[in-house]
Design a protein around this motif. Structure first.
Motif, short mmCIF file in Angstrom:
data_model
loop_
_atom_site.label_atom_id
_atom_site.label_comp_id
_atom_site.label_asym_id
_atom_site.label_seq_id
_atom_site.Cartn_x
_atom_site.Cartn_y
_atom_site.Cartn_z
N PRO F 175 0.82 -1.21 0.00
CA PRO F 175 0.00 0.00 0.00
C PRO F 175 0.85 1.26 0.00
O PRO F 175 0.52 2.25 -0.64
CB PRO F 175 -0.81 -0.12 1.29
CG PRO F 175 -0.91 -1.58 1.54
CD PRO F 175 0.37 -2.18 1.02
N ALA F 176 1.95 1.23 0.68
CA ALA F 176 2.80 2.42 0.75
C ALA F 176 3.30 2.78 -0.64
O ALA F 176 3.42 3.96 -0.98
CB ALA F 176 3.98 2.17 1.70
N ASP F 177 3.60 1.79 -1.42
CA ASP F 177 4.06 2.06 -2.79
C ASP F 177 2.95 2.72 -3.61
O ASP F 177 3.21 3.63 -4.40
CB ASP F 177 4.47 0.76 -3.50
CG ASP F 177 5.74 0.17 -2.90
OD1 ASP F 177 6.40 0.86 -2.09
OD2 ASP F 177 6.05 -0.99 -3.23
N VAL F 178 1.76 2.24 -3.40
CA VAL F 178 0.63 2.80 -4.15
C VAL F 178 0.42 4.26 -3.75
O VAL F 178 0.27 5.15 -4.60
CB VAL F 178 -0.65 1.99 -3.93
CG1 VAL F 178 -1.78 2.53 -4.81
CG2 VAL F 178 -0.41 0.51 -4.23
N VAL F 179 0.42 4.50 -2.46
CA VAL F 179 0.25 5.88 -1.99
C VAL F 179 1.34 6.77 -2.58
O VAL F 179 1.07 7.86 -3.11
CB VAL F 179 0.29 5.95 -0.44
CG1 VAL F 179 0.33 7.40 0.02
CG2 VAL F 179 -0.92 5.23 0.15
N GLY F 209 3.01 9.09 3.23
CA GLY F 209 2.61 10.47 3.00
C GLY F 209 1.15 10.73 2.79
O GLY F 209 0.77 11.81 2.30
N ALA F 210 0.30 9.80 3.15
CA ALA F 210 -1.14 10.06 3.02
C ALA F 210 -1.50 11.27 3.88
O ALA F 210 -0.99 11.43 4.99
CB ALA F 210 -1.94 8.84 3.45
N ASP F 211 -2.36 12.11 3.35
CA ASP F 211 -2.80 13.28 4.11
C ASP F 211 -3.84 12.89 5.15
O ASP F 211 -3.93 13.50 6.21
CB ASP F 211 -3.39 14.32 3.15
CG ASP F 211 -2.38 14.82 2.14
OD1 ASP F 211 -1.46 15.55 2.55
OD2 ASP F 211 -2.50 14.46 0.96
N VAL F 212 -4.65 11.91 4.79
CA VAL F 212 -5.70 11.45 5.70
C VAL F 212 -5.63 9.93 5.74
O VAL F 212 -5.53 9.29 4.69
CB VAL F 212 -7.10 11.86 5.19
CG1 VAL F 212 -8.19 11.41 6.16
CG2 VAL F 212 -7.18 13.36 4.95
#
Lengths: 276, 276, 276, 276, 276, 276
Positions: F175-179, F209-212
């Motif tokens: 998921p981190a890669d997708v974000v 780095g997701a904002d939310v």
């Protein structure tokens, strides 16, 4: 009449006729002058569409003002001026044709409706139009029939149940069964009209509870017989090729309604001009 | 014909007639069966609107298929079957009325156009409609005139310049000056049509360079005189109250075009049925 | 200009830009105050679209009022204030961008048109745009060309017949035959434009009766030769890659029209601001 | 890209260009033949709008088929054939101009975007367009910027809060107060962009929590100073008159985004032809 | 159900939710893979809107295919998978929410309708909704009521005459006179419903020929009395604040219809998910 | 609120309800009298939609005037009259139902939003709706949530990036890669929301780095743990089955937002009447 719909029809008609602009008027010197146009009947008939015509001008240009001295349904004598439009020449000239196109057609229908209604009235029979209306203009044409003194049949396919030969054939059984089946599911505010293609169908249809029985292409003699048979248990409507020529024979006491397709599919526009 | 526009007209007509649903058909048992309907002419005339009628069925339901054995413009004899529609009964029954409404009207116009065109042809004169078309259906009605053998006048107000008495009155001066002024600003692909309200206007209008001179409400004698006067310098169009009765007198050599409003404002639908 | 169409374009542009609401302005305290914005030119050019910009504000909010001190077609000097808009801040701020988007583009086109028109005028030649207009904005862009001093080519595919190389290739025969065939069926108010792809096509096309002959990608020498050959029998239009650089060579006496695609496909917006 | 919206834009563009019918093609003998057209670049650039152009043909006529050998974003060399359309001549000729109008404009924007993006990339700076897009075509133009290698600013007024000088003036107080007030009410998925009209506004805006600070019309020196001052607390966007000439000076490390209005308001269409 | 209208509602709902594009899905790697989603009930209830949900996917992308194992009106058990959608991930994910929004609401209404219908059935009473439907979704909500086992009241204001207290007050006279006057002008396919605001109005209304008498806010005792009084001369509808709590008391033999506004104005969506 | 869109919704709702005309009112004598209707609350709640209701009357008939004594967001006590509409009876009666349909629904949503917002406020948590809104009415329903004291989630799919389990599954990786991948391409004014389906996903998502970060179906204990783990690096939103019953347990300090689908998918209309 739903004026929100009428206004959309009017706007689309103006766009259809104006395209990207009335270049003749735009290029004519003096097109900003105020002018007054007078609506004049050039034939005897029934006025219909006065407000629709008025909105053609005011939709194009709110600076136009229309004053009508006659209401829809009023009698027009050839030569009579029945209203005026005042506004910038540019707008009056540009909207003129569309306004007249509505006015002439609606008045033509109302005139024909009045003539037929007058013939049927003494027998206590209503004249109604059918669904053979001009695509896109049904609301206006039905209004014209009403204005002329006729009455309206159902507005469209979702306003009343109407079972014809094709429906009975599809269901493949006893018309009475079909009428009964449909009544058990149709809304309680809806009437069921059923068409009798021949005299033998009248009784089963009426017994099954149809609210209106439509005698299609019956001879006057068959109609008289059916009126007696029905005895007030359902409203009686006649249809199928009834016209100016053969109408007289169908003015039979006990008949409630005669529907005539020609009211809206074959009429002459009433000659009306706008003199500026 | 722009079919993107035609398809929109067709869709709107279906929505107008169907409303929220054809409840009669929806409630009839067996409405999913496949059926075939046959288009049958019940009068002699000219077929027009075959593809439009076909699209009424296929727009409502892509499972409908229409096969036409005659093209638009073909002669129909009363009694002839000229095509079929096959599909789920539910869809065929629901779209039937709208399809016929188009077909009957368009064929009615084409039939009338052919009759008039045949009368004018020997004199080398074209018959054209006017802008007195049904609001919303101009494209289809002009197509019907063409199909019948007539020709088309300008499509709408932005297709050609057309100066009438009102334009000349507005400009307040010499018609010739108005024609010249307009020509200096109109696009080079655009023709200028100018109306002569009386014989004295012909020469100035033609001299000023009008491409078409429209002789409005001229007597046959006045027309003959004008034809000689113009001598080929402009196309000659006649208009104003020309109809079946008085047409013969106007078939004058040298005239190019006769425009007849009744072609689209006062016609009878051609009787066509769909037998299922 | 058909303002019914223009108003629809304006409304759609506002909806496109505002989405579900101008949240920045809605959330800013004091957004109900009345403010005045001044339209200021930041470059020299020709004003076009003043009324269109005005309607952006009044369409969004009838409480906005726009006063313009210059008409479309007027010269703008950099730094000049040529109009004001007054209204609730909420509305003025929200409509500002859309109003300027129209105004800057239309003025940009008018400015370019004027520059080219001035160069062609001494030779008695008209500059016209082509159909290479922005999808959805053709009417406004053609109006801008006219405002700048140019002239308009046909509005769309149904306004005039225009036969190009592809049409001739399709028909597979003599271009003259195609021109003649088309003329026999096209409406009498319609001109026929035919493209000559090389000098040998000029004579046949003209002889066949084309109203306008379009010399496509001709050299100046070929143009001169064609002008002599045509000798006034048809209007002469030049097209194909004529631009600022090579225009001079094409200003040949006898040419009527030069069409330039770049007028509407490659222009710079004129810099105009709204200072509040 | 929302293709439901794109399809509506395409349909409307076709209707705009075709009007009531492409009479030239309709009247040309042989218009039913199958033809193949080849899309050819006549300038170097970036392809954009291939699928949009394809849908112009297939929307008009499902019997057309388009094969593209290059994807949007691919490099076009002058002279390269990058795709074909096959279908009935009638349809290919009629849709050609509209398809090219989209393709040329979108490719023109993508080409310009790529050029600017390449210059900014080494400095780690994104190039974005503004809201100065063509009314009605914003979605397509933003897609073209993205295709060219640029990035997109907010789509419309409801996508992000953006406070400019006018908003601060309205609120009549400390910009920082306005930013704070707005943040307390704006949705949690929404960013707040605030414009600093001069260097003194930077710190208060950033301290108040703006997600993006927009330095409007700053000199390069002022930008450098602001970058240091902000120190990563907010994204930094530059705007206001940055163009090809002065761009170099603004490629300052620490800047995140440069927005350039000319990307969509002043571009040249890329020359692409369809050879049949 | 008119699917031409339903398709327009579906398209507009997709546009509303997608805006200019589903950026999350567009930016996710792998969004072109084919995926399968399974519709699963997460509560017990009545399925409604299966085809509507299916068309959400196929309208967005014809490459999606939906297979439903249950028909509208079928019982759903919590945990049951009742259908699948297969297609490009990009399309399935983008249309998911809109499809579920329709499905959950329509199933919620059908579920509530079935519960109420089952309670009324033993007394031979129909449950119908009112015009308190969600603006824009009336056709779908009425279909859901029908699907659940309820019946439909009139579709809109032009489907049946319905005279309420306000109409009687306006006319300022005897309700019976108003009913009679209206019947003399309303179409013969139209029923007249008249509201009795208190027991004293029942007899005059029925005598005047109302087809349906609507007992508004009557107590059960008053209803019983009215049933006896009417004695089958008109259909009897109850309305006004009848709900789950007090329904039992109104299940009085002889009553034909009970209309319940909450059927469409206050319902809970049925929990249904799409598992991919 | 974009009133251009709201006006279109209102017009369509009127057309839906009126059909071809309110025949009951049209046929009632005295329908031209001026009447005054009073809006009265019949339950306690929050007023919302006052201006929308007002525009229902004035859209149908500019001669109607609406005076509201309470603003949207104001408290309504059962029995309170909070406004009046005055106009021709014909128009007031015809528009009444549509006006109330909007008013009752919007007030119902606002009332529910206020109740939930008040419960969350002490914990410093915002209540927001989801995309489970009524098709076609999202703008109005989101406005109602805001009016009630809630906040708005993203308007539609193009307003913010929101990555859910399905997106991660598609991409098939971390998921981190997708974000991270998405952030590198999403606009700089756009936030990235990422859903954590279980506690193990929180850290990678936040680090990327997701904002939310959206905690979906977490237990209160898991939420508390996540709050600590995130430590202010991202906004925290809770979703998934939170409702009146279990809300209390989720009022955890550090949570920013709770999204509740029922706010718009399962509400009761507020009972409001118009007494004439």
């Amino acid at each position: 009449m739903n004026w929100l719909l009428a206004d959309e029809i009017i706007r689309n008609a103006l766009v259809e006729d104006i395209g990207h602009g009335d270049i003749s008027t735009e290029l004519t010197p003096g097109n900003d002058r105020a002018v007054t146009g007078r609506f004049k009947a050039k034939q005897d008939g029934v006025l219909c569409g006065g407000l629709v015509a008025a909105r053609c001008f005011t939709t194009l240009d709110p600076d136009c003002a229309v004053a009508l001295e006659a209401d829809d349904g009023g009698d027009l004598k050839s030569g009579t001026v029945f209203g005026t439009v005042t506004g910038p020449a540019r707008s009056v000239l540009t909207a003129e044709r569309v306004a007249l196109n509505f006015l002439q057609r609606m008045s033509g229908i109302a005139t024909q409706a009045r003539r037929l209604a007058k013939r049927c009235q003494p027998a206590g029979i209503r004249v109604v139009e059918t669904r053979k209306t001009t695509p896109g203009l049904r609301m206006l044409e039905k209004y014209a029939v009403l204005t002329g003194g006729g009455y309206n049949h159902r507005m469209d396919l979702d306003h009343a149940v109407m079972l014809k030969d094709n429906h009975f054939a599809l269901a493949g059984g006893d018309p009475a069964d079909v009428v009964a089946a449909v009544k058990s599911r149709a809304g309680h505010t809806m009437k069921v009209v059923a068409e009798a293609g021949d005299p033998s169908m009248v009784e089963p249809i009426v017994s099954a509870g149809a609210d209106v029985v439509l005698l299609d292409n019956f001879t006057p003699a068959q109609v008289s017989q059916a009126v007696r048979e029905i005895g007030g248990r359902a409203l009686i409507e006649l249809s199928g090729g009834i016209n100016d020529e053969n109408l007289e024979g169908y003015l039979i006491k006990g008949v409630d309604v005669i529907s005539i397709g020609a009211l809206t599919h074959s009429f002459s526009a009433l000659d009306i001009s706008l003199d500026i």
